[in-house]
Design an enzyme around this catalytic site. Structure first.
Site, PDB file in Angstrom:
ATOM      1  CB  ALA A 160      -1.079   5.224   3.829  1.00  0.00           C
ATOM      2  N   GLY A 161       0.315   2.917   1.975  1.00  0.00           N
ATOM      3  CA  GLY A 161       0.074   1.907   0.963  1.00  0.00           C
ATOM      4  C   GLY A 161       0.764   2.196  -0.355  1.00  0.00           C
ATOM      5  NE  ARG A 162       5.982   1.049  -2.909  1.00  0.00           N
ATOM      6  CZ  ARG A 162       7.121   1.606  -2.493  1.00  0.00           C
ATOM      7  NH1 ARG A 162       7.448   1.573  -1.191  1.00  0.00           N
ATOM      8  NH2 ARG A 162       7.938   2.173  -3.350  1.00  0.00           N
ATOM      9  CB  ILE A 163      -1.555   5.725  -2.438  1.00  0.00           C
ATOM     10  CG1 ILE A 163      -2.089   4.310  -2.623  1.00  0.00           C
ATOM     11  CG2 ILE A 163      -2.320   6.704  -3.327  1.00  0.00           C
ATOM     12  CD1 ILE A 163      -1.947   3.769  -4.043  1.00  0.00           C
ATOM     13  CG  HIS A 164       4.555   7.123  -2.857  1.00  0.00           C
ATOM     14  ND1 HIS A 164       4.588   6.736  -1.532  1.00  0.00           N
ATOM     15  CD2 HIS A 164       5.196   6.143  -3.556  1.00  0.00           C
ATOM     16  CE1 HIS A 164       5.238   5.589  -1.423  1.00  0.00           C
ATOM     17  NE2 HIS A 164       5.602   5.199  -2.636  1.00  0.00           N
TER      18      HIS A 164
END
Length: 220
Positions: free
Chosen positions: A187-191
């Site tokens: 989520a939120g590009r917190i991969h």
């Protein structure tokens, strides 16, 4: 993504069983027309990179290599002969997963190439003889003429099925994995990202002996 779809904590000592599960899931769920598609990058003249999509036809997780098939006289075949290392990427968009591989290249043993070639459609087997892959082509008619010439040479002018021997310039390529990165969308590009490496030592013409994996998480 659900917690069970992210990378485990702690990271597994061996990443290949997880890679094999992801690969199997992508194929079983038919997440895209070719879930076994991977981008393979090679190095050519003047260290210039080139990349193309091929199909991964075999994954051997207990030893740690993947197999694809190609014309050895093609651009990628010539580049791999000159610089026998490659990088590969699988991206399963609907599964929010990606796998990156790097490692040395060897050609497949002849029986592996023969077995897969025999499983291909008749037209594909003829085409492997007819196509001078990556070479300039004057026209579609010229390619059709090459196909017809092959059929005549092999005595297949009117055939739609039958025995076609494997061309000596066509076969399998094994990418032995000495570096692998598993990526899961967050989520939120917190991969979620983790990378493992291992030493490989050439054992024989077709294989390597491997040391233990070393893994670490990476910033997204």
């Amino acid at each position: 993504m659900a917690a069970d779809e992210l990378l485990p904590e702690p990271l597994p000592a061996d990443p290949l069983p997880m890679f094999a599960t992801w690969f199997s899931d992508a194929r079983a769920r038919n997440v895209q027309p070719n879930p076994d598609a991977m981008v393979v990058a090679t190095v050519g003249e003047n260290s210039a990179p080139s990349a193309r999509v091929v199909l991964c036809k075999r994954l051997v997780p207990d030893q740690g290599f993947v197999v694809f098939f190609t014309n050895y006289d093609s651009r990628k075949g010539r580049e791999l002969e000159e610089h026998p290392r490659a990088a590969a990427v699988f991206h399963w968009d609907t599964m929010h997963r990606q796998v990156r591989l790097e490692g040395p290249i060897v050609l497949s043993p002849a029986p592996e190439s023969d077995q897969y070639f025999a499983s291909r459609a008749f037209e594909s087997r003829v085409g492997a003889w007819a196509s001078r892959q990556s070479e300039p082509l004057a026209s579609r008619d010229a390619l059709a003429a090459q196909v017809q010439a092959v059929k005549e040479r092999l005595g297949l002018q009117k055939a739609t099925e039958g025995e076609v021997p494997r061309p000596p310039h066509w076969g399998g390529v094994r990418l032995w994995i000495d570096s692998i990165e598993l990526w899961a969308e967050g989520a939120g590009r917190i991969h979620e990202r983790a990378r493992w490496t291992r030493p490989l030592t050439k054992k024989d013409e077709f294989s390597f002996s491997a040391g233990p994996w070393t893994g670490t998480r990476l910033n997204p």
